[in-house]
Design a protein around this motif. Structure first.
Motif: not given
Length: 150
Positions: A10-15, A17-30
């Motif tokens: 699902s992550f591969k597809q969501e990439l 779609l622009g779902t995940h933002n790994f930039a410094t000020n992007g999304n929070a990951f746990k």
């Protein structure tokens, strides 16, 4: 084995779609830790792998020390490229004063509906007893980073 190392499909597809933002000020990951064989908060074994689409409490380890349900916040390493490979990574995460036995972990996007990124299989139980439980991430480069797209 109920925990299988995998980049979640699902992550591969969501990439795309622009779902995940790994930039410094992007999304929070746990990072959430899981037991195999019913050692978690419930008697149910964690079943994690490429088909995992989101964070789940099933088989997650119990609260201990600085570890609480949902896991710990990850510090991102800014996305980069080398040749034709794009990559990103996270700083090591340490859980202190904890008694933990974990077989694997799930990295997920805490900002976007707890969508899964990848499953880490520790290949055997890793334990800390009233101590520090550390998940060490590989070097953030094109050959080793935890997330690489070739």
């Amino acid at each position: 084995m109920a925990i299988a190392q995998a980049m979640c499909t699902s992550f591969k597809q969501e990439l795309m779609l622009g779902t995940h933002n790994f930039a410094t000020n992007g999304n929070a990951f746990k990072l959430a830790l899981y037991a195999e064989g019913g050692g978690g908060k419930s008697s149910t074994t964690a079943t994690l792998g490429a088909a995992t689409t989101a964070y789940t409490t099933t088989g997650e380890i119990a609260n201990s020390g600085s570890y609480t349900a949902g896991g710990g916040a990850l510090t991102k390493v800014a996305p980069s490229t080398s040749g034709t490979i794009a990559f990103t990574d996270f700083a090591d995460i340490s859980i202190t004063t904890a008694t933990i036995t974990a077989m694997g972990a799930l990295i997920y996007n805490d900002t976007n509906s707890d969508k899964s990124v990848c499953v880490l299989d520790f290949s055997s139980n890793k334990t800390s007893t009233s101590g520090t439980f550390t998940v060490q991430f590989p070097t953030a480069d094109a050959s080793n980073a935890i997330i690489r797209i070739a």
